[in-house]
Design an enzyme around this catalytic site. Structure first.
Site, PDB file in Angstrom:
ATOM      1  N   LYS A 193       7.852   4.326   7.496  1.00  0.00           N
ATOM      2  CA  LYS A 193       7.797   4.620   6.064  1.00  0.00           C
ATOM      3  C   LYS A 193       9.210   4.627   5.511  1.00  0.00           C
ATOM      4  O   LYS A 193      10.084   5.222   6.143  1.00  0.00           O
ATOM      5  CB  LYS A 193       7.115   5.975   5.817  1.00  0.00           C
ATOM      6  CG  LYS A 193       5.686   6.064   6.343  1.00  0.00           C
ATOM      7  CD  LYS A 193       4.743   5.136   5.615  1.00  0.00           C
ATOM      8  CE  LYS A 193       3.323   5.205   6.158  1.00  0.00           C
ATOM      9  NZ  LYS A 193       2.391   4.297   5.474  1.00  0.00           N
TER      10      LYS A 193
ATOM     11  N   HIS B  50      -5.979  -3.521  11.795  1.00  0.00           N
ATOM     12  CA  HIS B  50      -5.920  -2.589  10.664  1.00  0.00           C
ATOM     13  C   HIS B  50      -7.085  -2.804   9.717  1.00  0.00           C
ATOM     14  O   HIS B  50      -7.530  -3.913   9.483  1.00  0.00           O
ATOM     15  CB  HIS B  50      -4.599  -2.726   9.904  1.00  0.00           C
ATOM     16  CG  HIS B  50      -4.366  -1.602   8.951  1.00  0.00           C
ATOM     17  ND1 HIS B  50      -4.916  -1.569   7.687  1.00  0.00           N
ATOM     18  CD2 HIS B  50      -3.683  -0.442   9.086  1.00  0.00           C
ATOM     19  CE1 HIS B  50      -4.571  -0.444   7.087  1.00  0.00           C
ATOM     20  NE2 HIS B  50      -3.826   0.257   7.908  1.00  0.00           N
TER      21      HIS B  50
END
Length: 437
Positions: free
Chosen positions: A176, A293
């Site tokens: 992140k 994902h």
């Protein structure tokens, strides 16, 4: 499909040529059984409309045609094998009821499809997905059909062997911010979280191979950082490189990433399509685990009356296609999912399924250390904890954030549910600070 359109189909005198049968009247090894929720207006005949749907997805169209002969039907027609009304009215449908709800089972000849995921979806979802209230709940596959698939190359046991971790859940971190530049920023963060104790680092699903953060630049920097961290901590770390792209670039990205040292791959399997996931998993030259994902999945499963059930789109199908690790929503953070559904998805990943290896469930979405005991309580040890901001937002930095999660995992594996008590007893400052976030 508009249910109000007048649909007609030809019935033959031979039962085996018609789109209906008793469950005992078909060979279950020759058919894929689709189980659906369907709802029809009160005035419609459910037994006729479900046969029309079966024909629509096999031999028929909206009118009888000369070529749809009894012989063609015998070989290729789909058959309705169950229509069960919920609640099960026997005497009359109450006057106040406008729509009637059913569980319907349709048997599709699997040889119409072959072992092809694109044709499977076209057949069992296909045009009938346009019906206003129709949701695919499950698919029962015959063994002969599944023989055409290799499934996960590593699976749970294989990924554990690569990492040398046998007795606890694995810990994954998503770098992140999601999208960033330059690649050095991500590599620096990767070093920190790796030395803090994560087992897997993944690119965010939103970062693949943009001009400002190319795989050619990113992978060498990440692997160098991870190798340094692994040398320090005495453990191995996987880096799941996001190779998602259009064809043929996705396959080229995978080849390039592995050449540059990547030891794991990530693909957004619903954005690229199941066949791309399968192609990566079954490619003999790709000898690293594959993480799948879930993005786009909500468009399939969130509606209670249409689409495809989460246990299929997040569970059985990506496992069949070859995912070693499947990212999917956890109900304890920011992602909306009922707890029982999240548990059922994990069962689809891990329960026996012919020769297909079990794969790791990776519940994700706003996961914090305080949630780890719940995850362990519901899933046991064979899953991956997916932590993004919960690691990077730690006040003492990402390495401390990773250590806090490892401490939470240790506590949960010892049976602790009160993490604050565990942290205080063991003077674990990283975990104590994480619990204050």
């Amino acid at each position: 499909m508009q249910l109000g359109v007048r649909l007609r189909f030809q019935k033959f005198e031979y039962p085996e040529a018609n789109p209906e049968a008793l469950p005992e009247g078909i060979d279950p090894e020759e058919y894929i059984i689709g189980t659906y929720y369907m709802s029809f207006p009160k005035g419609m005949n459910p037994f006729e409309i479900t046969q029309v749907l079966a024909l629509e997805q096999s031999t028929g169209t909206w009118l009888p045609v000369p070529g749809e002969t009894p012989e063609v039907r015998r070989k290729h027609v789909a058959k309705v094998v169950g229509v069960y009304e919920i609640p099960d009215y026997e005497i009359m449908v109450p006057q106040e009821v406008d729509w009637r709800n059913f569980i319907v089972q349709i048997a599709f000849p699997w040889r119409n499809i072959g072992s092809k995921l694109s044709m499977l979806f076209s057949t069992v979802v296909g045009n009938i997905s346009m019906a206003p209230k129709l949701k695919l709940l499950d698919l029962r596959f015959p063994k002969e059909f599944v023989k055409g698939f290799k499934g996960p190359k590593f699976g749970i046991e294989g990924v554990r062997d690569v990492l040398g971790v046998k007795d606890r859940p694995l810990l994954n971190n998503m770098i992140k911010p999601d999208v960033y530049s330059p690649p050095d920023l991500g590599a620096k963060l990767a070093y920190e979280v790796a030395r803090g104790g994560v087992d897997i680092i993944k690119d965010d699903e939103l970062l693949a191979n943009p001009e400002f953060n190319r795989i050619e630049e990113r992978v060498p920097k990440f692997m160098e950082a991870i190798d340094r961290a692994d040398e320090e901590k005495g453990e191995k770390t996987l880096y799941a490189v996001n190779v998602t792209a259009d064809l043929p670039e996705v396959l080229e990205n995978a080849e390039r990433a592995i050449e540059l040292g990547a030891n794991c791959l990530l693909v957004n399997y619903l954005a690229t399509g199941f066949p791309v996931l399968r192609a990566l998993a079954e490619d003999e030259s790709i000898k690293v685990p594959i993480m799948a994902h879930m993005d786009v999945a909500g468009a399939y499963y969130v509606s209670p009356i249409s689409g495809v059930r989460s246990t299929l789109i997040l569970g059985k199908l990506p496992r069949l296609a070859g995912a070693d690790i499947v990212v999917y929503p956890a109900p304890y953070g920011k992602a909306p999912m009922m707890e029982e559904k999240y548990i059922e998805v994990a069962k689809q990943h891990r329960y026996p399924f012919y020769h297909i290896k079990p794969c790791f469930p990776m519940p994700s979405g706003g996961i914090a250390p305080i949630m780890v005991p719940k995850l362990v309580n519901t899933l046991g040890k064979d899953f991956v904890v997916a932590a993004g901001g919960g690691i990077h937002a730690h006040p003492d930095g990402p390495a401390a954030g990773a250590r806090a999660f490892r401490q939470a995992i240790d506590a949960a594996m010892q049976g602790y549910t009160d993490l604050r008590k565990y942290a205080e007893e063991n003077n674990l400052q990283e975990l104590l600070k994480a619990l204050q976030l």
